[in-house]
Write an enzyme that holds these catalytic residues in place. Sequence first.
Site, PDB file in Angstrom:
ATOM      1  N   ASN A 125       0.877  -1.136   0.046  1.00  0.00           N
ATOM      2  CA  ASN A 125      -0.020  -0.039   0.094  1.00  0.00           C
ATOM      3  C   ASN A 125       0.898   1.175   0.057  1.00  0.00           C
ATOM      4  OD1 ASN A 125      -1.836   1.879   0.469  1.00  0.00           O
ATOM      5  ND2 ASN A 125      -2.868   1.059   1.980  1.00  0.00           N
ATOM      6  N   ARG A 128      -2.644  -2.152  -3.539  1.00  0.00           N
ATOM      7  CA  ARG A 128      -4.071  -1.476  -3.025  1.00  0.00           C
ATOM      8  C   ARG A 128      -3.934  -0.151  -3.997  1.00  0.00           C
ATOM      9  NH1 ARG A 128      -5.673   2.720   1.387  1.00  0.00           N
ATOM     10  NH2 ARG A 128      -7.825   2.858   0.970  1.00  0.00           N
ATOM     11  N   HIS A 154     -13.139   1.992   0.170  1.00  0.00           N
ATOM     12  CA  HIS A 154     -13.167   1.001   1.051  1.00  0.00           C
ATOM     13  C   HIS A 154     -13.821  -0.261   0.716  1.00  0.00           C
ATOM     14  CE1 HIS A 154     -13.411   4.552   4.277  1.00  0.00           C
ATOM     15  NE2 HIS A 154     -12.011   4.086   3.965  1.00  0.00           N
ATOM     16  N   ARG A 196     -12.170  14.962   7.893  1.00  0.00           N
ATOM     17  CA  ARG A 196     -12.923  15.446   6.808  1.00  0.00           C
ATOM     18  C   ARG A 196     -14.529  15.654   7.089  1.00  0.00           C
ATOM     19  NH1 ARG A 196     -11.412   9.929   3.226  1.00  0.00           N
ATOM     20  NH2 ARG A 196      -9.588   9.791   4.706  1.00  0.00           N
ATOM     21  N   GLY A 230     -10.705   1.027  12.594  1.00  0.00           N
ATOM     22  CA  GLY A 230     -10.400   1.460  14.244  1.00  0.00           C
ATOM     23  C   GLY A 230     -11.476   1.901  15.146  1.00  0.00           C
ATOM     24  N   GLY A 262     -14.867   1.585  14.587  1.00  0.00           N
ATOM     25  CA  GLY A 262     -16.051   0.638  14.436  1.00  0.00           C
ATOM     26  C   GLY A 262     -15.381  -0.793  15.421  1.00  0.00           C
ATOM     27  N   GLU A 292      -7.953  -5.907   5.162  1.00  0.00           N
ATOM     28  CA  GLU A 292      -7.862  -5.396   3.637  1.00  0.00           C
ATOM     29  C   GLU A 292      -6.551  -6.139   2.882  1.00  0.00           C
ATOM     30  OE1 GLU A 292      -8.257  -1.545   5.009  1.00  0.00           O
ATOM     31  OE2 GLU A 292      -9.431  -1.150   3.268  1.00  0.00           O
TER      32      GLU A 292
HETATM   33  P1  AMP Z   1      -7.994   3.264  10.976  1.00  0.00           P
HETATM   34  O1  AMP Z   1      -8.077   4.422   9.938  1.00  0.00           O
HETATM   35  O2  AMP Z   1      -8.960   1.925  10.765  1.00  0.00           O
HETATM   36  O3  AMP Z   1      -6.483   2.884  11.599  1.00  0.00           O
HETATM   37  O4  AMP Z   1      -8.729   3.894  12.328  1.00  0.00           O
HETATM   38  C1  AMP Z   1      -8.191   4.885  13.187  1.00  0.00           C
HETATM   39  C2  AMP Z   1      -8.840   5.513  14.150  1.00  0.00           C
HETATM   40  O5  AMP Z   1      -9.363   4.527  14.905  1.00  0.00           O
HETATM   41  C3  AMP Z   1      -7.995   6.438  15.228  1.00  0.00           C
HETATM   42  O6  AMP Z   1      -7.951   7.553  14.653  1.00  0.00           O
HETATM   43  C4  AMP Z   1      -8.821   6.343  16.476  1.00  0.00           C
HETATM   44  O7  AMP Z   1     -10.109   7.542  16.109  1.00  0.00           O
HETATM   45  C5  AMP Z   1      -9.640   5.137  16.326  1.00  0.00           C
HETATM   46  N1  AMP Z   1      -9.476   4.116  17.229  1.00  0.00           N
HETATM   47  C6  AMP Z   1      -8.249   3.322  17.334  1.00  0.00           C
HETATM   48  N2  AMP Z   1      -7.988   2.627  18.509  1.00  0.00           N
HETATM   49  C7  AMP Z   1      -8.996   2.961  19.302  1.00  0.00           C
HETATM   50  C8  AMP Z   1      -9.643   2.846  20.455  1.00  0.00           C
HETATM   51  N3  AMP Z   1      -9.060   1.681  21.139  1.00  0.00           N
HETATM   52  N4  AMP Z   1     -10.638   3.293  21.068  1.00  0.00           N
HETATM   53  C9  AMP Z   1     -11.469   4.172  20.434  1.00  0.00           C
HETATM   54  N5  AMP Z   1     -11.036   4.429  19.181  1.00  0.00           N
HETATM   55  C10 AMP Z   1     -10.047   3.965  18.547  1.00  0.00           C
END
Ligand code: AMP
Length: 394
Positions: free
Chosen positions: A7, A88, A177, A238, A327, A329, A381
Amino acid sequence: MKILVLNSGSSSIKFKLFENQKAVCSGLVEKIGNHQSKIELKILKTGTKMRRDTHIGDHEKGLKLVNELFEESGILKDLNELDGCGHRIVHGGKNLTEHCLVNDFVLEEIHRVSSIAPLHNPAHLAGIKTMMKAAPKVPNATIFDTAFHKTIPDYAYMYALPYDYYTEYNIRKYGFHGTSHSYVSQRVAKLMGKKNEEINAISAHLGNGASVCAIENGKSIDTSMGFTPLEGLIMGTRCGDIDPATIPFIAKAKDLNPDKLDTMMNKQSGLYGICGYNDFRDIISEIQNGNNLARLAFEMYCYRLAKYIGSYFAILPYTDALIFTAGVGENAAAVRKLTCEKLKHLGIEIDEQLNEENSSGEKEISTKNSKTKIFVIPTDEELEIAKITESLIS
Ligand code: AMP
């Protein structure tokens, strides 16, 4: 089969190596072109980490270092030992609607679509070209975030702008996504004992970028992101949906040119724009400290999310499952709780105890009475890209 998944971003290369669909190692080349650049590699079986802090001037040097670390760790003697490399690609535009092996046409198209994905596609292209040079015998596959959404019907992907804007500039919803929405819906189909083409689901990929997807019979029929990954949900930085007329208004009021407007909407808005934090861990602790703007950002986020999910309940004939991933979800139980509470009148019932339980795997978090099952599914992914690459090669 040994498959490397890449990626490539403008200043980074994320990589993961799979052997027969099992992850062997993962790593990151960071801050390419910067004096603080570094490469890290983690061998997953042993947890061993390797790291080099060195100037990495470009993607070519980055991949050379990946190769060196593979060799040093005994994982691979040379990149040419790979059976394939899956890349990706964020935007396939209107012509690249199927994942495929790389040829000249594919390279030209990814380049052409760069005008609507300037942050992503040029970097992806650099990654592919570097790999082609470093390992000329290894086939490269391109896996598009947009491909899963090729089944969205025209009445859902068109914007009500003058039709010429569609024919001349290809302005329409593409959606993103896709690899993640496809992966988690397939996982849920499996958990529910259904075939992929039997599953009706609403998938919420909530990471730094976030989108919801309505999936009917295993196919995307609508999604919240659009022509670019800016439309739809409120995200980390965003804005998501806003009244389009605010854009020329702000341009005049603040004397902002299109590039500055783009930066403002992509990097200075969303949760960050409202409360100064874009990470839910910070937002939740700020709410506990009584920060009212953090509370507002949190409620706006869940409200917008519930509104999108609710509208997808309306367009699907029935919904087997609501899926939370990425992250936010996967980790933010408070987001899942408030969002599901807003959807209660649709027969969705979250089990609060299961929702709060700290576990990192796949789990069902709905009550027995819930009309729609609710799942938390960690997205993967890279594994999906590795599987697709394998099938394209064979
Ligand atoms: P991703 O882009 O899928 O890596 O998601 C990143 C985002 O997930 C971060 O900016 C956080 O807002 C959220 N995140 C990651 N770990 C946690 C956690 N343990 N509790 C709440 N939010 C989280």
